[in-house]
Design an enzyme around this catalytic site. Structure first.
Site, PDB file in Angstrom:
ATOM      1  N   GLU A 152       0.792  -1.234   0.000  1.00 16.79           N
ATOM      2  CA  GLU A 152       0.000   0.000   0.000  1.00 16.79           C
ATOM      3  C   GLU A 152       0.828   1.290   0.000  1.00 16.79           C
ATOM      4  O   GLU A 152       0.649   2.144   0.871  1.00 16.79           O
ATOM      5  CB  GLU A 152      -0.951   0.004   1.205  1.00 16.79           C
ATOM      6  CG  GLU A 152      -1.960  -1.127   1.173  1.00 16.79           C
ATOM      7  CD  GLU A 152      -2.933  -1.077   2.343  1.00 16.79           C
ATOM      8  OE1 GLU A 152      -2.945  -0.091   3.091  1.00 16.79           O
ATOM      9  OE2 GLU A 152      -3.703  -2.047   2.498  1.00 16.79           O
ATOM     10  N   ASN A 200       2.168  -5.302  -3.158  1.00 14.54           N
ATOM     11  CA  ASN A 200       0.782  -5.616  -2.797  1.00 14.54           C
ATOM     12  C   ASN A 200      -0.003  -4.320  -2.598  1.00 14.54           C
ATOM     13  O   ASN A 200       0.478  -3.396  -1.940  1.00 14.54           O
ATOM     14  CB  ASN A 200       0.796  -6.425  -1.489  1.00 14.54           C
ATOM     15  CG  ASN A 200      -0.528  -7.094  -1.184  1.00 14.54           C
ATOM     16  OD1 ASN A 200      -1.108  -7.759  -2.041  1.00 14.54           O
ATOM     17  ND2 ASN A 200      -1.019  -6.921   0.035  1.00 14.54           N
ATOM     18  N   HIS A 236     -10.302  -6.410  -1.477  1.00 12.51           N
ATOM     19  CA  HIS A 236     -11.325  -6.238  -0.433  1.00 12.51           C
ATOM     20  C   HIS A 236     -12.504  -5.532  -1.105  1.00 12.51           C
ATOM     21  O   HIS A 236     -12.442  -4.337  -1.377  1.00 12.51           O
ATOM     22  CB  HIS A 236     -10.793  -5.391   0.724  1.00 12.51           C
ATOM     23  CG  HIS A 236      -9.721  -6.078   1.510  1.00 12.51           C
ATOM     24  ND1 HIS A 236      -9.971  -7.178   2.298  1.00 12.51           N
ATOM     25  CD2 HIS A 236      -8.396  -5.824   1.630  1.00 12.51           C
ATOM     26  CE1 HIS A 236      -8.858  -7.577   2.872  1.00 12.51           C
ATOM     27  NE2 HIS A 236      -7.878  -6.779   2.483  1.00 12.51           N
ATOM     28  N   GLU A 265      -6.044 -10.809  -0.830  1.00 11.54           N
ATOM     29  CA  GLU A 265      -6.814 -10.558   0.403  1.00 11.54           C
ATOM     30  C   GLU A 265      -8.314 -10.526   0.115  1.00 11.54           C
ATOM     31  O   GLU A 265      -9.064  -9.714   0.661  1.00 11.54           O
ATOM     32  CB  GLU A 265      -6.364  -9.244   1.055  1.00 11.54           C
ATOM     33  CG  GLU A 265      -4.866  -9.182   1.281  1.00 11.54           C
ATOM     34  CD  GLU A 265      -4.406  -7.961   2.064  1.00 11.54           C
ATOM     35  OE1 GLU A 265      -5.246  -7.246   2.644  1.00 11.54           O
ATOM     36  OE2 GLU A 265      -3.183  -7.717   2.093  1.00 11.54           O
ATOM     37  N   ASP A 267     -12.087 -10.621  -0.072  1.00  9.36           N
ATOM     38  CA  ASP A 267     -13.328 -10.804   0.687  1.00  9.36           C
ATOM     39  C   ASP A 267     -14.374  -9.860   0.106  1.00  9.36           C
ATOM     40  O   ASP A 267     -14.032  -8.901  -0.588  1.00  9.36           O
ATOM     41  CB  ASP A 267     -13.166 -10.650   2.218  1.00  9.36           C
ATOM     42  CG  ASP A 267     -12.521  -9.350   2.663  1.00  9.36           C
ATOM     43  OD1 ASP A 267     -12.522  -8.365   1.891  1.00  9.36           O
ATOM     44  OD2 ASP A 267     -12.010  -9.309   3.802  1.00  9.36           O
TER      45      ASP A 267
HETATM   46  C1  XIL Z   1      -5.486  -6.473   8.829  1.00  5.37           C
HETATM   47  C2  XIL Z   1      -5.740  -7.683   9.721  1.00  5.37           C
HETATM   48  O1  XIL Z   1      -6.700  -8.490   9.111  1.00  5.37           O
HETATM   49  C3  XIL Z   1      -6.169  -7.265  11.095  1.00  5.37           C
HETATM   50  O2  XIL Z   1      -6.174  -8.392  11.951  1.00  5.37           O
HETATM   51  C4  XIL Z   1      -5.240  -6.194  11.665  1.00  5.37           C
HETATM   52  O3  XIL Z   1      -5.789  -5.709  12.854  1.00  5.37           O
HETATM   53  C5  XIL Z   1      -5.079  -5.060  10.689  1.00  5.37           C
HETATM   54  O4  XIL Z   1      -4.614  -5.568   9.452  1.00  5.37           O
HETATM   55  N1  XIL Z   1      -4.675  -4.754   4.085  1.00  5.37           N
HETATM   56  C6  XIL Z   1      -3.598  -5.542   4.451  1.00  5.37           C
HETATM   57  C7  XIL Z   1      -3.710  -6.421   5.639  1.00  5.37           C
HETATM   58  O5  XIL Z   1      -2.594  -5.598   3.722  1.00  5.37           O
HETATM   59  O6  XIL Z   1      -2.485  -6.584   6.299  1.00  5.37           O
HETATM   60  C8  XIL Z   1      -4.751  -5.926   6.608  1.00  5.37           C
HETATM   61  O7  XIL Z   1      -4.897  -6.897   7.638  1.00  5.37           O
HETATM   62  C9  XIL Z   1      -6.055  -5.660   5.899  1.00  5.37           C
HETATM   63  C10 XIL Z   1      -5.876  -4.589   4.842  1.00  5.37           C
END
Ligand code: XIL
Length: 357
Positions: A152, A200, A236, A265, A267
């Site tokens: 990010e 990422n 996400h 990631e 969802d």
């Molecule tokens: C999130 C985790 O799921 C949580 O448990 C933690 O509190 C915060 O981080 N993008 C990412 C991940 O790259 O590392 C993040 O994970 C979600 C958003």
């Protein structure tokens, strides 16, 4: 005709076995046949929950620590490294023949207080980062096959975000654009030359200014020999009318540069009522989003992995992140029952497995 009868009988008896052998039995099996990795982000504290471990090992062939390899977990103090949680994930994965993705080495979030508020100067930060990358990657060399090196780094306009590592105060490359990212990739490659190195990012999955900037950066890195192997698309998703054609187009242009793409990631969060329940219709629409993203990935040979962020609605970051207004984002429900989203993933992967290559 005793021969004919017994031949028929044998065919009849064998038919279920032949069927059983040729049709995938679950997500893991269908992904393997489709030639793609299927992963989930995991929390080692949950391995003791039987349904969690059993579902994970049965349905997935890759894991990634949700938090266990982040700075705030590994580096409680400047002088210490705590690999306990990460090692537990490695043991679980190895016991079940699963691959391990590492996450993440350079991010402006989830850093320990001593680092974020430490008022280090660029030379000190540069030293700290190189040492961290080297120590963590060497510890997991031969175990973690792919790392999110940088996470990010871009904003929605495609500009570099202000960050500890870039320009606040940065590692000494603050006026040089993506140079600090390139430096991190070079250090990572030195630390473990075998590991695949990923950039990422969130919200750069389709075609927009952020994904244009990622594309331009990867193209530039490839042209200049910066060792980058892949792009992680976080995925996400919060809207149910996702433009999956744009995602397929983005994956196609990235893989054409000679890098892999991983969905890292995934969802799809839904609005939920006060007891955490989504609407039935939304579950069906959610399944179509899952189907579209899996389809988009499977269209490109360079899209090599599809990973969800968690796998059961019982344990998902969405609820805490959205203060309980959204949830039900994952392919298994709170009782570990497969949802329509699971069926959609399974069907897409099985269809790919059955298509001639
Ligand atoms: C999130 C985790 O799921 C949580 O448990 C933690 O509190 C915060 O981080 N993008 C990412 C991940 O790259 O590392 C993040 O994970 C979600 C958003």
């Amino acid at each position: 005709m005793p021969f004919r009868i017994s031949f028929r009988l044998v065919t009849l008896l064998l038919a279920p076995a032949i069927l059983f052998a040729s049709s995938p039995q679950g997500l893991r099996d269908s992904a393997q046949s489709a030639g793609v990795l299927v992963g989930a982000a995991v929390r080692p504290s949950l391995f003791s929950e039987a349904a969690y471990s059993e579902t994970l090992a049965r349905e997935f062939n890759m894991v990634e620590p949700e938090d266990a390899m982040k700075w705030w977990k590994v580096r409680l103090s400047q002088g210490t490294y705590d690999f306990g949680d990460g090692d537990e994930i490695v043991r679980f994965a190895q016991a079940h023949g699963m691959k391990i993705r590492g996450h993440c080495l350079v991010w402006d979030h989830h850093n320990p207080e001593w680092l974020a508020q430490g008022h280090f100067n660029p030379a000190q930060l540069s030293h700290l980062l190189q040492e961290h990358i080297a120590t963590v990657m060497k510890h997991y060399a031969g175990q973690v096959f792919a790392w999110d090196v940088v996470n990010e780094a871009l904003d929605e306009h495609g500009h570099l975000r202000d960050s500890l590592w870039y320009n606040q105060p940065g590692i000494g490359l603050s006026d040089k654009g993506t140079a600090y990212i390139g430096q991190a990739f070079r250090w990572a490659h030195e630390a473990d030359p075998q590991a695949l190195l990923f950039y990422n990012e969130a919200e750069g999955e389709g075609l927009n200014r952020k994904s244009d900037a990622i594309y331009a950066m990867v193209k530039d890195f490839k042209a200049r020999g910066v060792p980058i192997d892949g792009v992680g698309l976080q995925m996400h998703v919060a809207q149910l009318d996702l433009d999956t054609a744009a995602i397929a187009a983005n994956i196609a242009r990235l893989t054409a540069l000679g890098v892999q793409v991983h969905i890292t990631e995934f969802d799809v969060s839904l609005p939920v009522d006060s007891s955490g329940q989504p609407r039935h219709d939304d579950l069906l629409r959610q399944a179509e989003v899952y189907r579209g993203v899996v389809h988009a990935c499977l269209q490109s040979p360079g899209c090599a992995a599809i990973q969800t962020w968690g796998f059961t609605d019982k344990w998902s970051w969405i609820g805490s992140h959205s203060h309980g207004t959204r949830g039900a984002a994952l392919p298994f429900d709170r009782a570990y029952k497969p949802k329509p989203a699971y069926d959609a993933m399974f069907e897409e992967m099985s269809a790919k497995a059955n298509r001639p290559h």
